[in-house]
Design an enzyme around this catalytic site. Structure first.
Site, short mmCIF file in Angstrom:
data_model
loop_
_atom_site.label_atom_id
_atom_site.label_comp_id
_atom_site.label_asym_id
_atom_site.label_seq_id
_atom_site.Cartn_x
_atom_site.Cartn_y
_atom_site.Cartn_z
N LYS A 47 33.06 87.14 34.07
CA LYS A 47 31.74 87.76 33.87
C LYS A 47 31.45 87.96 32.39
O LYS A 47 30.37 87.61 31.92
CB LYS A 47 31.65 89.12 34.58
N TRP A 107 35.97 95.56 46.66
CA TRP A 107 35.59 94.14 46.66
C TRP A 107 36.22 93.50 47.90
O TRP A 107 37.43 93.64 48.09
CB TRP A 107 36.12 93.50 45.37
N ASP A 159 42.13 96.65 38.23
CA ASP A 159 41.41 95.38 38.31
C ASP A 159 40.26 95.48 37.32
O ASP A 159 39.34 96.28 37.50
CB ASP A 159 40.90 95.18 39.75
C1 LIG Z 1 36.36 93.62 41.37
C2 LIG Z 1 36.61 92.18 41.13
N1 LIG Z 1 37.85 91.78 40.88
C3 LIG Z 1 38.14 90.49 40.65
C4 LIG Z 1 37.16 89.53 40.67
C5 LIG Z 1 37.60 88.11 40.48
O1 LIG Z 1 37.08 87.43 39.45
P1 LIG Z 1 37.45 85.93 39.15
O2 LIG Z 1 36.22 85.15 39.41
O3 LIG Z 1 37.85 85.93 37.71
O4 LIG Z 1 38.57 85.50 40.03
C6 LIG Z 1 35.85 89.90 40.94
C7 LIG Z 1 34.80 88.89 41.03
O5 LIG Z 1 33.78 89.04 41.62
C8 LIG Z 1 35.57 91.26 41.16
O6 LIG Z 1 34.33 91.68 41.41
#
Ligand SMILES: Cc1ncc(COP(=O)(O)O)c(C=O)c1O
Length: 400
Positions: free
Chosen positions: A246, A130, A211
Site C-alpha cells: 500500500k 482482515w 501486522d
Molecule cells: C491487515 C493486512 N495485512 C496484510 C495484508 C497483506 O498485504 P500484501 O498484499 O502485502 O500481502 C493486507 C492487505 O490487504 C492487510 O490489509
C-alpha cells in the site's frame, strides 16, 4: 481423481469484485477492494517507484537467486523504517529478518515458523480482523481464537473487554495486532492505549505479532509506528510482518518482510536459521524486484523525500474523503452521527451498515461495499461521494 473435488468457496471480497465487473450499470461504484485509488479512481505507480525502476533497469547485473532470507541491505532498511534507525532493537542486532512475497508471505512464514518450532501455540486475532488472517494461520495448522476489539455502540475501540481478554489468554500464546489502520474497522488505539495493551500483553507472557501493512496511511510514517514501538522493550520478543503493497503502491510486486525481535543477538541467529528453513521448503527464496525498489528509494535522500511526499498525498486524500463523506451524509439529511468516520484511520471505514443494507446498496444503487459494512474510503472521489451518501441515506431510510 480430480473429478470428485468440490469447488472452493469464492473469496468474499474478490467475489464481489467479479460481480462488480459483470454489473452492466454505468453508474456503479466499487468500494470493496483494499487498494488505494486516486481522485480519478486509478491505482497509480508512484513517481519515486518509476524513477527507482529506471535506475534499477540500467544497473541490473544479474538475475541469479537471492539468498533464502533475501537481500540483507533491504532487511536493514525494513528494520530502520519500522523501529527507527537509532533504536536499540536495530542497533543490538537482535532482530532476524527475511524478505517475503508481500505481507501475506510474511504472515505465512511466521505461521509456519510457529507451527514448526512452537507447536500448540494459539494465535489470537481481533474480532473482526482482515479475513485472510484466519485463512493463513489455519492453512499452517496454527490454532486461532479471537478477542474483542470493536465497540459497536460507540463505533470505537473496546479497550476494557480487550484488556480483560488479554488477561485470560494462556501465557506463551501469540496475539496478532494491526500496527495501524486496523482492517476492517479503521479504529486504532491511541499512543496511551498502546502502552496499556503492551503492558498487559507482556505481563501475561504473550508474544505480540504486529501486522504492519499501512505505515504512513494514518498520521505519518514515524507516528504510525507508535504502536509497534510501544512493544519494543528491553529484552522483549515480538514478531513483525511488514507489507509495502500500500505505502509504495507495489501491490503486484509482492514485497514485504518478516522480522522477529529476540532477547539477544545470539537467539536471533538461531531464529534466523529456523526462518530460513521454513522459507526453503515453501518458495525457496523471495522475488527480487519489489524489494529492490523499496531499498533503492529508502537509501536515496531525494527519492525518499519524494516517497514521503507521495505517501502524505495519499494520506491526505483519504482524510479529505472521510470528511467529504460525513459532510455529504449530513447534506442528504441522513439521520445519525457519522463523525466517527473522520476518527477512523487508513483506507477502511466500518460504516455500521447491516448485511441487508449492504445488499440493498448493491442491488438497488450499484454501490458495492463488503458484507461486514466495510467501506474502502480510498474508492471515494469528489465525483461519486454524493451519490454514495444519497444511496446510504435511502437504504437507511428503508425498513429491513
Ligand atoms: C491487515 C493486512 N495485512 C496484510 C495484508 C497483506 O498485504 P500484501 O498484499 O502485502 O500481502 C493486507 C492487505 O490487504 C492487510 O490489509
Amino acid at each position: 481423481m480430480f473429478e470428485a473435488i468440490q469447488p472452493a468457496p469464492r473469496d468474499a471480497i474478490l467475489g464481489l469484485t467479479a460481480a462488480f465487473r459483470e454489473d452492466p450499470r454505468g453508474d456503479k461504484i466499487n468500494l470493496t477492494v483494499g487498494v488505494y485509488q486516486d481522485e480519478h479512481g486509478k491505482t497509480p505507480v508512484l513517481e519515486c517507484v518509476r524513477t527507482a525502476e529506471q535506475r534499477l533497469a540500467e544497473a541490473a547485473s544479474s538475475k541469479s537467486y537471492l539468498p533464502i532470507p533475501g537481500d540483507p541491505e533491504y532487511a536493514k532498511m525494513v528494520r530502520q523504517l519500522a523501529f527507527g534507525a537509532d533504536h536499540e532493537v536495530v542497533q543490538s542486532g537482535r532482530v532476524a529478518t527475511a524478505q517475503t512475497p508481500g505481507g501475506t508471505g510474511a504472515l505465512r512464514v511466521a505461521a509456519d515458523f510457529l507451527q514448526a518450532n512452537l507447536p500448540g501455540t494459539t494465535l489470537w486475532m481481533s474480532d473482526p480482523t482482515w479475513p485472510n488472517h484466519p485463512n493463513v494461520f489455519s492453512a499452517a495448522r496454527v490454532p486461532t481464537q479471537t478477542y474483542p476489539y470493536f465497540d459497536r455502540a460507540s463505533n470505537g475501540l473496546a479497550l476494557e473487554p480487550m484488556l480483560e481478554a488479554i488477561g485470560q489468554m494462556p501465557a506463551g500464546d501469540v496475539i496478532l495486532l494491526h500496527g495501524c489502520c486496523h482492517n476492517p474497522t479503521g479504529i486504532d488505539p491511541t499512543p496511551d492505549q498502546w502502552q496499556q495493551i503492551a503492558e498487559a500483553v507482556y505481563q501475561r507472557g504473550l508474544t505480540p505479532l504486529l501486522d504492519f501493512a499501512y505505515q504512513g496511511f494514518a498520521e505519518g510514517i514515524q507516528q504510525d509506528a507508535a504502536g509497534l514501538r510501544a512493544f519494543c522493550r528491553p529484552g522483549a520478543e515480538l514478531i513483525l510482518c511488514s507489507s509495502f503493497s500500500k505505502n509504495f503502491g507495489l501491490y503486484r510486486e509482492r514485497v514485504g518482510a518478516l522480522s522477529m525481535v529476540c532477547a539477544t543477538a545470539e537467539v536471533a541467529s538461531t531464529v534466523q536459521s529456523q526462518i530460513n528453513r521454513v522459507i526453503r521448503s515453501n518458495y525457496s527464496n523471495p522475488p527480487a524486484h519489489g524489494a529492490a525498489i523499496v531499498n533503492c528509494i529508502l537509501r536515496d535522500d531525494s527519492l525518499r523525500a519524494l516517497w514521503e511526499e507521495e505517501v502524505a498525498a495519499m494520506r491526505s486524500r483519504i482524510h479529505g474523503m472521510r470528511q467529504a463523506l460525513v459532510d455529504a451524509l449530513a447534506a442528504q439529511g441522513v439521520p445519525g452521527d457519522y463523525s466517527f468516520i473522520t476518527r477512523q484511520q487508513g483506507m477502511f471505514s466500518f460504516s455500521g451498515l447491516t448485511k441487508e443494507q449492504v445488499d440493498k446498496l448493491r442491488e438497488q444503487y450499484a454501490v458495492y461495499i463488503v458484507g461486514s459494512g466495510r467501506i474502502n474510503v480510498a474508492g471515494l472521489t469528489p465525483m461519486n461521494v454524493e451519490r454514495v451518501a444519497e444511496a446510504i441515506g435511502k437504504v437507511i431510510g428503508q425498513p429491513d
